[in-house]
Design a protein around this motif. Structure first.
Motif, PDB file in Angstrom:
ATOM      1  N   GLU A  99       0.820  -1.212   0.000  1.00 28.60           N
ATOM      2  CA  GLU A  99       0.000   0.000   0.000  1.00 28.60           C
ATOM      3  C   GLU A  99       0.855   1.264   0.000  1.00 28.60           C
ATOM      4  OE1 GLU A  99      -3.222   0.324  -0.217  1.00 28.60           O
ATOM      5  OE2 GLU A  99      -3.802  -1.789  -0.088  1.00 28.60           O
ATOM      6  N   GLU A 100       1.962   1.241   0.754  1.00 32.40           N
ATOM      7  CA  GLU A 100       2.729   2.466   0.973  1.00 32.40           C
ATOM      8  C   GLU A 100       4.212   2.260   0.711  1.00 32.40           C
ATOM      9  OE1 GLU A 100       2.132   3.889   4.908  1.00 32.40           O
ATOM     10  OE2 GLU A 100      -0.021   4.239   4.659  1.00 32.40           O
ATOM     11  N   LYS A 231       8.145   6.831  11.723  1.00 32.72           N
ATOM     12  CA  LYS A 231       9.568   6.727  11.409  1.00 32.72           C
ATOM     13  C   LYS A 231       9.860   5.612  10.410  1.00 32.72           C
ATOM     14  CE  LYS A 231      11.097   8.364  15.974  1.00 32.72           C
ATOM     15  NZ  LYS A 231      11.861   7.998  17.191  1.00 32.72           N
ATOM     16  N   TYR A 232       9.068   4.537  10.490  1.00 31.16           N
ATOM     17  CA  TYR A 232       9.358   3.347   9.690  1.00 31.16           C
ATOM     18  C   TYR A 232       9.151   3.587   8.203  1.00 31.16           C
ATOM     19  CZ  TYR A 232       9.126  -1.594   8.293  1.00 31.16           C
ATOM     20  OH  TYR A 232       9.318  -2.805   7.688  1.00 31.16           O
ATOM     21  N   GLY A 233       8.128   4.348   7.833  1.00 31.37           N
ATOM     22  CA  GLY A 233       7.919   4.713   6.432  1.00 31.37           C
ATOM     23  C   GLY A 233       7.180   3.671   5.622  1.00 31.37           C
ATOM     24  N   ILE A 236       2.869  -0.652   9.116  1.00 35.73           N
ATOM     25  CA  ILE A 236       3.111  -1.530  10.252  1.00 35.73           C
ATOM     26  C   ILE A 236       2.190  -2.744  10.129  1.00 35.73           C
ATOM     27  CG2 ILE A 236       2.979  -1.758  12.754  1.00 35.73           C
ATOM     28  CD1 ILE A 236       5.293  -0.042  11.822  1.00 35.73           C
ATOM     29  N   GLY A 237       2.782  -3.922  10.257  1.00 36.60           N
ATOM     30  CA  GLY A 237       2.010  -5.149  10.077  1.00 36.60           C
ATOM     31  C   GLY A 237       1.835  -5.541   8.629  1.00 36.60           C
ATOM     32  N   GLY A 238       2.455  -4.795   7.720  1.00 36.36           N
ATOM     33  CA  GLY A 238       2.307  -5.094   6.297  1.00 36.36           C
ATOM     34  C   GLY A 238       2.799  -6.479   5.925  1.00 36.36           C
ATOM     35  N   ASP A 239       3.809  -6.978   6.641  1.00 38.96           N
ATOM     36  CA  ASP A 239       4.327  -8.314   6.334  1.00 38.96           C
ATOM     37  C   ASP A 239       3.271  -9.390   6.539  1.00 38.96           C
ATOM     38  OD1 ASP A 239       6.760  -7.250   5.690  1.00 38.96           O
ATOM     39  OD2 ASP A 239       7.811  -7.945   7.481  1.00 38.96           O
TER      40      ASP A 239
END
Length: 339
Positions: A99-100, A231-233, A236-239
């Protein structure tokens, strides 16, 4: 340095037609202007530039900073590495249905898959232009090896998702990471920096880089589950949504209760659009609370320590010891980063 590298990257992108070429129609000119915007999109989004920074630190440690011509060559190789990173990310985002990217919608989400693939192909060609501009003996071969090994690792990663494979071991994951991530993140930048300085790369760079690159990827897997989104860019949880095989997940699967395993495998059989948000959130919580995140981080810490020791030995006789210390600090931050 980030600004200078960006300028070099953008200078290699296709320019307007020359005065002797037939003029374009207004419609074609507008559509090609969109291509130009797409080619510069990911490079302009920034990113940390970790790989190009490592290449330049290696070049300085090997003495390139004292020779303007060799430093110029190192800068072009670093620009090539940035172009590699960006075209691979465009394709990777499509392959993973992401998505990002760097806090904004992925390129294919903005413009569609066909146009994003084409933009990635064009950036790939520009990467070779940068390598050619550098003119470093051995540079072309190093880039070719990097592309092939990354493609092999990506194939393993994608094939496991495509074939819904979960009968994997931690060793399988580690081999995939060494191919897909460790070589282009650490091994190749170390080699290219030495080559730019006219120095034969130390044989210990391979073992050091594989360990440090593995630590980097595992740390990225940890951050994907427990990092700060700002910060991660990335998501989160995309994996989990993408069904990624990670050391965390494989360790957890080997120890989780059967009912949790069943819920996990049921969700992982589904395409992203068919996954249940509530179930994914529950799986996310199980992973965070089950001890596997700590297990993976401890493994990454051990790999980073071994890699740093090997790299320190390889750089013990480097011509520029101040730059060698900077290089060691760079890779230490790379393997233990907070975002």
């Amino acid at each position: 340095m980030r600004s200078e590298l960006l300028d070099r990257v953008l200078s290699l992108l296709p320019r307007r037609r020359g005065p002797l070429e037939p003029p374009l129609s207004e419609r074609c000119a507008q559509d090609l202007a969109l291509l130009g915007e797409m080619l510069g999109d990911y490079p302009r989004r920034g990113g940390k530039g970790l790989r190009s920074e490592l290449l330049l630190a290696s070049a300085r440690a090997h003495g390139a900073g004292r020779d303007p011509a060799r430093w110029e060559a190192a800068l072009w190789l670093a620009a090539g590495l940035e172009l590699f990173q960006n075209w691979v990310l465009i394709h990777d985002d499509i392959e993973d249905d992401s998505e990002e990217r760097r806090g904004r919608p992925a390129l294919h989400r903005l413009h569609g898959v066909p146009l994003a693939i084409n933009a990635g192909d064009a950036l790939h060609a520009s990467m070779w232009a940068a390598v050619h501009r550098a003119g470093v003996p051995g540079g072309m071969e190093a880039f070719l090896e990097m592309v092939w090994r990354t493609a092999e690792g990506q194939h393993l990663d994608l094939a496991w998702v495509e074939h819904r494979r979960w009968d994997l071991t931690e060793a399988d994951y580690l081999e995939m990471v060494r191919l897909k991530t460790a070589r282009y993140t650490v091994v190749v930048p170390l080699h290219l920096g030495a080559l730019a300085a006219g120095v034969t790369p130390d044989g210990r760079f391979l073992a050091a880089g594989l360990r440090l690159g593995t630590a980097f990827q595992i740390r990225d897997d940890v951050l994907n589950l427990s990092g700060d989104a700002a910060k991660y860019g990335k998501e989160i949880g995309g994996d989990l949504w993408e069904g990624k095989r990670t050391l965390i997940v494989l360790h957890w699967l080997a120890h989780a209760p059967q009912d949790q395993q069943a819920t996990f495998l049921d969700q992982m059989r589904r395409d992203r659009a068919d996954k249940d948000a509530g179930a994914i959130a529950e799986i996310h919580r199980w992973l965070l609370e089950g001890g596997s995140v700590d297990y993976a981080q401890a493994y990454a810490d051990a790999q980073a320590a071994e890699g740093l020791e090997l790299l320190a030995g390889a750089l013990a006789d480097a011509p520029d010891q101040a730059a060698a210390r900077e290089l060691l600090n760079t890779v230490r931050e790379l393997a233990t980063r907070e975002a």
